[in-house]
Scaffold this active site. Structure first.
Site, short mmCIF file in Angstrom:
data_model
loop_
_atom_site.label_atom_id
_atom_site.label_comp_id
_atom_site.label_asym_id
_atom_site.label_seq_id
_atom_site.Cartn_x
_atom_site.Cartn_y
_atom_site.Cartn_z
N LYS A 104 0.98 -1.20 0.13
CA LYS A 104 -0.03 -0.12 0.15
C LYS A 104 0.82 1.41 0.31
CE LYS A 104 -4.30 -2.11 1.48
NZ LYS A 104 -5.15 -2.30 2.71
N ARG A 163 -3.22 -9.98 5.04
CA ARG A 163 -3.98 -10.13 3.81
C ARG A 163 -2.90 -9.60 2.93
NH1 ARG A 163 -6.25 -6.83 0.25
NH2 ARG A 163 -8.08 -7.66 -0.85
#
Ligand code: HH2
Length: 412
Positions: free
Chosen positions: A222, A257
């Site tokens: 991210k 995740r």
């Protein structure tokens, strides 16, 4: 430290929280997910990808058909179903691990559960679709609820208070609909309406959420990682992801995740070995030795006559250790030896409190064999001076071999 949540059974697997970090592999059936390599719209390609992720060690998969990246076009329900269902069916046929469907729409979740998904991952925390909680409850499946704010709304008065309140509300929505409390996994929403600094704070403080449920974190590639590394693109954020995974493990995460399963599994196993000392092998390799009803005459107690004459005590010990194969005596913890150290303490020098006796027994058991990772000791004093009849009086203590020391603020 004992994990506050009981193991979660899903599709014949058991997620034994606290034993190790579970790795969720990402499959994006989208044309526009922020990390290009994670996109796979073709069902056969999705099945191939799923097989690879499972071979690399994924404990579960997350299949989604709508990108959540800031600025992504919302996907109409029909389009989401059109993308998702063929891929999901192909993935289901290819692998046997639990599959979560990553969606905010109840109808999509219901269809996916009908097509072989085993749990729901809702980034809106059951807020976007009022029917979602009911769909989850009716299907009897676990649910991941995530905290989220709209992109750019990072002016939190108190980040943790907001994240906790949001997740508490999501949990309440689920419970009101009939989802059992222990099937709810919470996620603070790394990258969802948080500044880079706030995302890093989420990693630091994950243990603050443990009382709400097992904790999932999705930091994979991210933009916060790009921000820290001077603007690196998603393709160059693997090492940063692994650093966050390791630190999330230290802060008490239960599931990560990620896009890169093999690298993450390796990083998580090493982080587990440091942080969850002695339990990294998971429940498969564990053996519990149970010594129950061990009887001793001893002089523990506060009252003079207890100290002078003694009375019967009973002790139960459950010691858990990791076995590494073989039928040799050396491959197991010696239970007769264990009995001797319990007896030495339980029938030894008088102590005033049976709590102290139980604690001393637990310490001796941990010291007896370094393979023992956890111990539970109950000391019964059936003739304790209560002032009335009783079948039994007992205290129970639990001890875990301490993990490596960790700087303040990290470990729960
Ligand atoms: N992050 C993304 C999507 N779904 N679900 C949970 N529970 N937690 C997360 O952090 C999370 C999530 C975004 O990652 P990705 O799926 O790779 O990107 P995109 O949404 O662009 O497909």
């Amino acid at each position: 430290m004992r994990h506050p949540w009981p193991p979660l059974a899903c599709r014949g697997r058991t997620f034994a929280w606290g034993q190790r970090t579970y790795v969720m592999g990402i499959l994006n059936v989208t044309p526009d997910s922020f990390y290009g390599a994670s996109r796979c719209l073709d069902p056969q390609e999705a099945a191939e990808r799923a097989r690879r992720l499972v071979a690399e060690g994924a404990d579960l998969l997350d299949v989604g058909a709508e990108s959540t990246r800031p600025g992504a076009d919302p996907v109409p329900e029909d389009e989401e179903l059109r993308r998702l269902l063929p891929a999901l069916r192909a993935v289901r046929a290819a692998v046997d691990v639990p599959i979560a469907v990553d969606t905010r729409k109840a109808r999509v979740a219901a269809a996916a559960l009908g097509a072989g998904a085993d749990m729901v991952n809702d980034v809106s925390g059951l807020r976007d679709d009022p029917d979602m909680a009911r769909v989850v409850a009716r299907a009897g499946v676990p649910v991941i609820v995530m905290h989220r704010r709209p992109h750019g709304f990072t002016d939190y008065a108190d980040l943790w208070a907001d994240v906790r309140a949001g997740l508490e509300e999501s949990v309440a929505i689920a419970v009101r609909a009939g989802v059992p409390r222990e099937r709810i996994i919470v996620d603070p929403g790394f990258g969802f309406g948080k500044s880079p600094e706030q995302n890093l704070e989420l990693v630091r403080g994950l243990h603050r959420l443990r009382d709400l449920g097992p904790v999932l974190l999705g930091p994979s590639r991210k933009s916060t990682i790009g921000h820290v590394l001077g603007g690196l693109p998603p393709e160059e954020r693997l090492e940063g992801t692994l650093a966050l995974v390791a630190l999330a493990v230290a802060a008490g995460v239960d599931v990560v995740r990620v896009h890169d399963v093999q690298a993450t599994v390796r990083a998580a196993r090493v982080a587990d070995a440091v942080v969850r000392a002695g339990t990294a092998a998971g429940p498969e390799g564990e053996v519990a030795i149970e010594l129950r009803g061990l009887s001793f005459w001893a002089h523990h107690g506060v009252l003079e006559h207890e100290r002078a004459h003694g009375q019967p005590f009973r002790v139960d010990v459950v010691a858990t250790y990791r076995r590494s194969g073989g039928d040799e005596l050396a491959a197991a913890v010696d239970y007769a030896g264990l009995y001797r150290v319990v007896a030495a303490e339980a029938a030894g020098a008088p102590r005033r409190l049976i709590e102290s006796v139980a604690e001393a027994v637990a310490e001796r058991v941990l010291a007896f064999d370094p393979r023992i990772t956890r111990v539970e000791v109950a000391v019964h004093k059936p003739h304790a001076p209560l002032g009335g009849p009783a079948a039994d009086v007992a205290v129970r203590v639990r001890r875990q071999r301490p993990a490596a020391p960790w700087p303040a603020g990290g470990r729960p």
